[in-house]
Design a protein around this motif. Structure first.
Motif, PDB file in Angstrom:
ATOM      1  N   PRO A 226       0.834  -1.201   0.000  1.00  0.00           N
ATOM      2  CA  PRO A 226       0.000   0.000   0.000  1.00  0.00           C
ATOM      3  C   PRO A 226       0.875   1.259   0.000  1.00  0.00           C
ATOM      4  CG  PRO A 226      -0.781  -1.553   1.638  1.00  0.00           C
ATOM      5  CD  PRO A 226       0.517  -2.083   1.115  1.00  0.00           C
ATOM      6  N   GLY A 227       0.581   2.183  -0.890  1.00  0.00           N
ATOM      7  CA  GLY A 227       1.409   3.369  -1.050  1.00  0.00           C
ATOM      8  C   GLY A 227       2.455   3.129  -2.120  1.00  0.00           C
ATOM      9  N   PRO A 228       3.514   3.938  -2.132  1.00  0.00           N
ATOM     10  CA  PRO A 228       4.560   3.763  -3.154  1.00  0.00           C
ATOM     11  C   PRO A 228       5.317   2.448  -2.987  1.00  0.00           C
ATOM     12  CG  PRO A 228       4.911   5.778  -1.862  1.00  0.00           C
ATOM     13  CD  PRO A 228       3.745   5.070  -1.270  1.00  0.00           C
ATOM     14  N   LYS A 229       5.831   1.930  -4.110  1.00  0.00           N
ATOM     15  CA  LYS A 229       6.617   0.698  -4.070  1.00  0.00           C
ATOM     16  C   LYS A 229       7.958   0.955  -3.398  1.00  0.00           C
ATOM     17  CE  LYS A 229       4.692  -1.357  -8.213  1.00  0.00           C
ATOM     18  NZ  LYS A 229       4.987  -1.912  -9.532  1.00  0.00           N
ATOM     19  N   ILE A 230       8.533  -0.105  -2.865  1.00  0.00           N
ATOM     20  CA  ILE A 230       9.855  -0.036  -2.243  1.00  0.00           C
ATOM     21  C   ILE A 230      10.816  -0.799  -3.148  1.00  0.00           C
ATOM     22  CG2 ILE A 230      11.244  -0.816  -0.304  1.00  0.00           C
ATOM     23  CD1 ILE A 230       8.936  -0.290   1.519  1.00  0.00           C
ATOM     24  N   TYR A 231      11.986  -0.206  -3.410  1.00  0.00           N
ATOM     25  CA  TYR A 231      12.950  -0.780  -4.339  1.00  0.00           C
ATOM     26  C   TYR A 231      14.347  -0.771  -3.719  1.00  0.00           C
ATOM     27  CZ  TYR A 231      15.805  -1.242  -8.527  1.00  0.00           C
ATOM     28  OH  TYR A 231      16.716  -1.664  -9.453  1.00  0.00           O
ATOM     29  N   ALA A 232      15.090  -1.844  -3.929  1.00  0.00           N
ATOM     30  CA  ALA A 232      16.483  -1.903  -3.477  1.00  0.00           C
ATOM     31  C   ALA A 232      17.298  -2.726  -4.462  1.00  0.00           C
ATOM     32  CB  ALA A 232      16.579  -2.513  -2.087  1.00  0.00           C
ATOM     33  N   SER A 233      18.564  -2.404  -4.567  1.00  0.00           N
ATOM     34  CA  SER A 233      19.454  -3.097  -5.488  1.00  0.00           C
ATOM     35  C   SER A 233      20.844  -3.175  -4.872  1.00  0.00           C
ATOM     36  CB  SER A 233      19.513  -2.322  -6.809  1.00  0.00           C
ATOM     37  OG  SER A 233      20.388  -2.966  -7.699  1.00  0.00           O
TER      38      SER A 233
END
Length: 100
Positions: free
Chosen positions: A61-68
């Protein structure tokens, strides 16, 4: 909860898929409001000896979370990415307001 694992321009690995599934299941038990996880493994030519890249995008819910992350092997890259995601999820959980 849905998990989508993709190996970009490289052969798939059953053991790596099982490892990712187990680690993400633990994360989903802790944060039950995660909807979906997209995991991408890429190989890149890197003169420093690294070049194993893991990208993870969590839908919630809300903005997506991204990590690399970029490490020497895929297990280390995924572990580093998971730690970054956990930090972001803790921060998001603190911002969430319960509705009564």
């Amino acid at each position: 909860m849905q998990i989508n694992i993709q190996f970009v321009q490289m052969p798939t690995s059953e053991t790596m898929e099982d490892y990712v599934q187990k680690k993400l299941e633990k994360l989903f038990k802790k944060y039950d409001w995660i909807i979906r996880a997209d995991v991408f493994f890429k190989k890149e030519n890197d003169p420093k000896g690294e070049g194993k890249i893991c990208d993870v995008e969590l839908s919630l819910p809300g903005p997506k979370i991204y990590a690399s992350s970029n490490e020497k092997n895929f297990e280390m890259a995924f572990k580093e990415t998971l730690e970054d995601l956990e930090k972001q999820l803790k921060k998001r959980k603190q911002e969430m307001k319960p509705y009564i």
